[in-house]
Each structure stands twice: as structure tokens, then as C-alpha cells.
Design a protein around this motif. Structure first.
Motif, PDB file in Angstrom:
ATOM      1  N   PHE A   1      35.486  35.523  37.098  1.00 35.70           N
ATOM      2  CA  PHE A   1      34.423  36.146  37.886  1.00 35.70           C
ATOM      3  C   PHE A   1      35.025  36.949  39.040  1.00 35.70           C
ATOM      4  N   THR A   2      34.228  37.853  39.594  1.00 29.82           N
ATOM      5  CA  THR A   2      34.588  38.557  40.822  1.00 29.82           C
ATOM      6  C   THR A   2      33.842  37.891  41.969  1.00 29.82           C
ATOM      7  N   TYR A   3      34.549  37.589  43.050  1.00 27.40           N
ATOM      8  CA  TYR A   3      33.991  36.804  44.154  1.00 27.40           C
ATOM      9  C   TYR A   3      33.867  37.670  45.402  1.00 27.40           C
ATOM     10  N   LEU A   4      32.687  37.608  46.025  1.00 29.59           N
ATOM     11  CA  LEU A   4      32.389  38.382  47.223  1.00 29.59           C
ATOM     12  C   LEU A   4      31.908  37.450  48.329  1.00 29.59           C
ATOM     13  N   PRO A   5      32.178  37.786  49.616  1.00 29.49           N
ATOM     14  CA  PRO A   5      31.613  37.007  50.718  1.00 29.49           C
ATOM     15  C   PRO A   5      30.090  36.967  50.634  1.00 29.49           C
ATOM     16  N   ARG A   6      29.483  35.969  51.230  1.00 30.35           N
ATOM     17  CA  ARG A   6      28.054  35.691  51.033  1.00 30.35           C
ATOM     18  C   ARG A   6      27.161  36.913  51.222  1.00 30.35           C
ATOM     19  N   ASP A   7      27.262  37.597  52.370  1.00 26.38           N
ATOM     20  CA  ASP A   7      26.370  38.731  52.636  1.00 26.38           C
ATOM     21  C   ASP A   7      26.567  39.844  51.618  1.00 26.38           C
TER      22      ASP A   7
ATOM     23  N   TYR B   1      30.909  45.664  31.848  1.00 24.51           N
ATOM     24  CA  TYR B   1      31.946  44.688  32.154  1.00 24.51           C
ATOM     25  C   TYR B   1      31.645  43.872  33.409  1.00 24.51           C
ATOM     26  N   GLY B   2      30.479  44.118  33.983  1.00 25.57           N
ATOM     27  CA  GLY B   2      29.991  43.245  35.043  1.00 25.57           C
ATOM     28  C   GLY B   2      29.225  42.064  34.482  1.00 25.57           C
ATOM     29  N   LEU B   3      29.086  42.021  33.150  1.00 25.23           N
ATOM     30  CA  LEU B   3      28.383  40.928  32.474  1.00 25.23           C
ATOM     31  C   LEU B   3      29.374  40.065  31.701  1.00 25.23           C
ATOM     32  N   ILE B   4      29.089  38.764  31.655  1.00 30.93           N
ATOM     33  CA  ILE B   4      29.911  37.818  30.912  1.00 30.93           C
ATOM     34  C   ILE B   4      29.030  37.101  29.905  1.00 30.93           C
TER      35      ILE B   4
ATOM     36  N   SER C   1      23.639  37.167  28.473  1.00 26.56           N
ATOM     37  CA  SER C   1      24.790  37.447  29.322  1.00 26.56           C
ATOM     38  C   SER C   1      24.417  37.197  30.778  1.00 26.56           C
ATOM     39  N   CYS C   2      25.431  36.903  31.589  1.00 28.42           N
ATOM     40  CA  CYS C   2      25.227  36.617  33.011  1.00 28.42           C
ATOM     41  C   CYS C   2      26.053  37.573  33.863  1.00 28.42           C
ATOM     42  N   LEU C   3      25.593  37.781  35.074  1.00 27.78           N
ATOM     43  CA  LEU C   3      26.313  38.613  36.027  1.00 27.78           C
ATOM     44  C   LEU C   3      27.657  37.961  36.343  1.00 27.78           C
ATOM     45  N   GLY C   4      28.745  38.724  36.199  1.00 26.82           N
ATOM     46  CA  GLY C   4      30.086  38.179  36.398  1.00 26.82           C
ATOM     47  C   GLY C   4      30.553  38.235  37.835  1.00 26.82           C
ATOM     48  N   PHE C   5      29.644  38.011  38.776  1.00 26.91           N
ATOM     49  CA  PHE C   5      29.975  37.988  40.201  1.00 26.91           C
ATOM     50  C   PHE C   5      29.486  36.667  40.793  1.00 26.91           C
ATOM     51  N   GLN C   6      30.240  36.166  41.760  1.00 28.02           N
ATOM     52  CA  GLN C   6      29.897  34.920  42.419  1.00 28.02           C
ATOM     53  C   GLN C   6      30.107  35.053  43.919  1.00 28.02           C
ATOM     54  N   GLU C   7      29.448  34.176  44.660  1.00 23.93           N
ATOM     55  CA  GLU C   7      29.678  34.104  46.100  1.00 23.93           C
ATOM     56  C   GLU C   7      30.975  33.347  46.362  1.00 23.93           C
ATOM     57  N   SER C   8      31.769  33.850  47.301  1.00 20.87           N
ATOM     58  CA  SER C   8      32.975  33.132  47.706  1.00 20.87           C
ATOM     59  C   SER C   8      32.592  31.776  48.266  1.00 20.87           C
ATOM     60  N   TYR C   9      33.438  30.799  48.032  1.00 17.71           N
ATOM     61  CA  TYR C   9      33.105  29.437  48.419  1.00 17.71           C
ATOM     62  C   TYR C   9      33.358  29.199  49.900  1.00 17.71           C
ATOM     63  N   ALA C  10      32.779  28.119  50.415  1.00 20.47           N
ATOM     64  CA  ALA C  10      32.941  27.761  51.825  1.00 20.47           C
ATOM     65  C   ALA C  10      34.423  27.652  52.153  1.00 20.47           C
TER      66      ALA C  10
ATOM     67  N   ILE D   1      38.840  40.301  42.989  1.00 23.08           N
ATOM     68  CA  ILE D   1      38.440  41.134  41.861  1.00 23.08           C
ATOM     69  C   ILE D   1      38.982  40.474  40.605  1.00 23.08           C
ATOM     70  N   GLY D   2      38.095  39.849  39.831  1.00 23.01           N
ATOM     71  CA  GLY D   2      38.498  39.078  38.667  1.00 23.01           C
ATOM     72  C   GLY D   2      38.740  39.926  37.431  1.00 23.01           C
TER      73      GLY D   2
END
Length: 479
Positions: free
Chosen positions: A362-368, A427-430, A437-446, A453-454
Motif C-alpha cells: 500500500f501507499t501510506y499518507l499522513p492522516r490529513d 494501479y491505485g486499486l488492489i 478491488s480496494c483503494l491501495g492507500f492507507q493512513e500512516s500509523y500512530a 510510496i508502495g
């Protein structure tokens, strides 16, 4: 009646003409049209292309390259039946769990790392095909290299976050199952044991309880999910192709290996530390390598060492951030959908920083940043029914069973130096199931605010790592 219709038509024409004129007075009409088109930049794909097929589809571009090995997905249609083993593919929940362990491990190492760079010199080029190893516990990618004399072909996971190349070795105290026979150092004429007193022994971490003989240089490497390899740090001949060999290549000969590995024989380390293949081959390939990850498990890609002539078409380079060494850091300042940059503060990306990684799925982004991107993606995909994902963290999934094709907005990454890299929304879908299919982006963890960029968004993109030139390039349609 005819007169009435003509008057209506004339009125519509005059109204349209006035509208055009008024628009031109405020700003260029052409700019409005371009802006409108840019705001809705999308890609349409056949639903079937989102999922792996039952037919092997070798990359034409990879086959045309010199010094190319044929590499297949061991669990896909390109796999040789005689080597097949039945393994249950990982679920998205499994992938998220593995990704999380990997990201925590990266986070733990970033604070004290630093890197250095060499001057760029035009090197030779070597290309190795790549396959999708999505049936492993993580969505990993494999290359096949030859080790020893005579050479023994081994399938290794290549990883831009790993420092060491290692494989399972006989005699083995504890080994997991792999598809090929394990490497036996006694069968190789070029195997060399490294003494504990050799300066290169400092390249690796020594285990608390080293294997015998204790006078040899031993190593231990562990991963975020608890997997590990312990054995002897040694030298061997690494065969890259029929014409390319690396003599006295430093690698780990693992005699005690355990963890969530698949059927791969080990790891090919591609980060920026001394024991990695990138640094070891710096004189020959000048710290330049690139890869193209295949579109699905039924396709192939390639891994290249050295520069390419000619260079990949339409390549765009952006700065490599040295502070993130031994990982590969980028100056990401924004993300966009449909060709339009989303309204997210640049500091959300720049304060922690961004890593590009071949191992995270997955690609991980900060919460906001993540919530803004997620909401915009949902709005753009509102024509398709959303379904419940496999877990609470995978919250944006779609059912495409009633569609023959799907239209997805292009995903854009904006970098500080002005480079904008567009990724087909496909390629944003997994893949979740045969029709979902699901969105291949996630929120960065605490505690982990880095953007990662995955590999799912990197598929079919030629990603060029010019470490000596301190830049990373992106070229579309690489495989």
C-alpha cells in the motif's frame, strides 16, 4: 413553424457567442477548456485487466533487452508446473499486517541514518526480468540469479529497503521450505569463507549466539515481522547473466532461517549500505539500477543494473533526498486526482518526509493527506457501488461485477522541484476478490507520519534509481 425554429436557433447561437466573449474578457477561453479537462483526467480500463489472468503474458520490452533471464511468478500461469507448490495467497488483511511491521521497522531506522554519494560515470547495463510474487505473505517481487561455480539458480526477493543479499545454505540447522534446492557451499568451487577479523565483517551485524565455526564472520539480519536469517557472511561468484558475473560478491549463507517467507530462496538487498548489491557493484554499474514491476501476477517485468541506452522514453527525474539513506527518500509536497492537486498543506508531507519502497504494498499518507485523498477518490468513483472491505483499516472497496469497464481518475505525485508524476488510476486499486478491488492507500500509523510510496502504484512504471546522481526517475509503460 420553420421561422420559429430558426429564431430559436439564432437566439441560442447569439447566447453562446456572448458567453464565449464574456469568458474571453476574464481569462483565455482555451485555458478554461484545458483546466476543465485537466480536472477530469481519467483512464478507462477493461475490468478483466484489473485482475491476473490464467494466461502468461511476458513483457515484450523485457524480452527485447539484452542479458535477460526469463523469470515467472511461481504461483501464476508463467510458473513451471514441475516446481509448483500449493500455497494459499495472502489476504489484504495479511498484507496490511505485514506492511505495518515493515513500516515500523523503517521508521525505527530513519532517525539516525545518513548517506553519501559518488560522482556519476556512464556504466554498463544489465537487465534481469522481474515477476510478481503476490502469492507470498507480502506482495513481493522476485528475480532469479546464479550463485556459485557451477552456478545454481536461486529466486530471491529484491528489496530496496534491505541491506544484505542472503540465501539458505546447506548444511542447514533450521530452514523453511523453498522451491529450488538449497545452496550447498561444498558444491561450489568459488565459495570463500570470510574470517571474523576481515574488515568487511563490520558490514553486518553479528549474532549473539554465532554459528560454528566461530572464527568465521557470522551475520544476523531480522525483519519487522520477526523473520530472520543467521549464518556466515561469505564471498561467492554472482552470475547476473550469461555474460555478466560479479566475483567475490559478499552475501549471507544462511544456516538458520525462520519467518514469514514464501518459497523464495532468500533476499537481494538493494538499499544504500555497504553490503548491498548496489554498493558492491558501484565500480561496474555506478550505483544505477531500475525496475519495472509487472501489472499483475500473470505478467513479467525486469530489474536493470546500470544505465540504459537509449534512456526510457518520457522519463521524469526528481531529487533523491540523502537524509533518508539507506532508504530512498523523495521531496513529495502534494498528491492529486484527475490531474488536479488536492488542497493539502505541503508541510504535511515535507516535515516528516517520503520514502519510495519496493517492499510495502500500500501507499501510506499522513492522516490529513490520506482523508482528503480518500474522500476525493470516493467522490470520483461514486458511480460504482462501494462494498465492505476485509478489515476496518481497508475501508474503500468497490464491486465491479456489473461493469465491463471502469473509469478511474489519474493519481499524481507532486515533488518540490516541480516534477509531477502521473500514475494510471488502475494501479491505485488492489485486488480484493475476482470482482472487487480496494483503494491501495492507507493512513500512516500512530508514531509514523512518513509517506511511503508502495509498490502497487509503481506497477508498469520504470523507476530509475540514479544513486550517484542523487535522483530518481519515473517513466511510463516500462513493461
Amino acid at each position: 413553424m420553420a421561422t420559429s425554429i430558426s429564431l430559436v436557433g439564432l437566439s441560442c447561437f447569439l447566447l453562446s457567442l456572448c458567453l464565449v466573449c464574456s469568458l474571453k474578457e476574464g481569462y483565455a477561453f482555451e485555458e478554461l477548456i484545458e483546466s476543465y479537462a485537466e480536472s477530469y483526467l481519467t483512464h478507462n480500463f477493461e475490468i478483466s485487466s484489473l485482475f491476473a489472468s490464467s494466461i502468461c503474458n511476458h513483457s515484450t520490452k523485457a524480452n527485447e533487452r539484452e542479458s535477460t533471464f526469463r523469470v515467472v511468478d511461481k504461483y501464476g500461469p508463467c510458473f513451471q508446473p514441475s516446481l509448483h507448490r500449493s500455497v494459499v495467497p495472502p489476504s489484504l488483511t495479511d498484507i496490511i499486517r505485514s506492511d505495518r511491521a515493515r513500516i515500523y521497522s523503517i521508521q525505527a531506522r530513519l532517525s539516525s541514518n545518513s548517506g553519501c554519494r559518488d560522482h556519476i560515470v556512464e556504466p554498463n547495463s544489465l537487465r534481469i526480468p522481474v515477476i510478481d510474487g503476490s502469492a507470498f505473505n507480502t506482495l513481493s517481487y522476485l528475480v532469479t540469479v546464479g550463485l556459485g561455480t557451477p552456478k545454481k539458480d536461486l529466486s530471491l526477493v529484491f528489496d530496496t529497503g534491505s541491506r544484505l543479499t542472503w540465501t539458505q545454505c546447506e548444511p542447514c540447522r533450521s530452514c523453511y521450505n523453498q522451491s529450488e534446492p538449497r545452496f550447498d557451499r561444498d558444491d561450489s568451487d568459488s565459495y570463500v569463507s570470510i574470517p571474523r577479523t576481515d574488515p568487511v565483517c563490520a558490514y553486518v551485524q553479528r549474532p549473539v549466539d554465532p554459528p560454528h565455526p566461530v572464527k568465521s564472520c557470522s551475520y544476523e539480519i531480522s525483519y519487522g515481522d520477526g523473520s530472520y536469517s543467521v549464518g556466515f557472511f561469505s564471498k561467492e561468484t554472482l552470475t547476473m547473466s550469461a555474460t555478466e558475473k560479479i566475483n567475490s560478491f559478499l552475501f549471507g549463507c544462511g544456516t538458520d532461517n525462520k519467518g514469514k517467507f514464501g518459497l523464495e530462496a532468500g533476499m537481494l538487498g538493494l538499499n544504500q549500505e555497504d553490503a548491498s548489491i548496489v554498493v558492491q557493484t558501484a565500480q561496474k554499474y555506478k550505483k544505477i539500477f531500475s525496475y519495472c514491476l509487472p501489472s499483475s501476477a500473470s505478467s513479467t517485468g525486469h530489474l536493470t543494473f546500470g544505465s540504459q541506452t537509449p534512456a526510457p522514453a518520457n522519463i521524469k527525474y526528481t531529487k533523491l533526498v540523502a537524509q533518508k539513506s539507506p532508504f530512498y527518500g523523495l521531496d513529495l509536497i502534494g498528491i492529486g486526482l484527475g490531474g488536479k492537486k488536492l488542497n493539502i498543506l505541503e508541510s504535511i508531507f515535507t516535515t516528516p518526509g517520503t520514502i519510495i519502497d519496493s517492499g510495502a504494498v500500500f501507499t501510506y499518507l499522513p492522516r490529513d493527506a490520506y482523508t482528503t485523498f480518500r474522500d476525493a477518490f470516493r467522490e470520483a468513483m461514486s458511480a460504482y457501488p462501494r462494498v465492505t472491505g476485509p478489515s476496518a483499516s481497508i475501508e474503500t472497496c468497490y464491486d465491479f461485477s456489473k461493469s465491463s469497464s471502469v473509469t478511474v481518475p489519474e493519481i499524481s505525485f507532486f515533488f518540490k522541484d516541480g516534477t509531477v508524476v502521473g500514475i494510471p488510476g488502475k494501479y491505485g486499486l488492489i485486488e480484493y476478490s475476482s470482482t472487487q478491488s480496494c483503494l491501495g492507500f492507507q493512513e500512516s500509523y500512530a508514531g509514523d507520519k512518513y509517506s511511503i510510496i508502495g509498490n502497487s502504484v509503481q506497477r508498469t512504471m520504470e523507476v530509475v534509481y540514479d544513486v550517484a546522481g542523487q535522483r530518481v526517475g519515473f517513466a511510463p509503460n516500462g513493461c
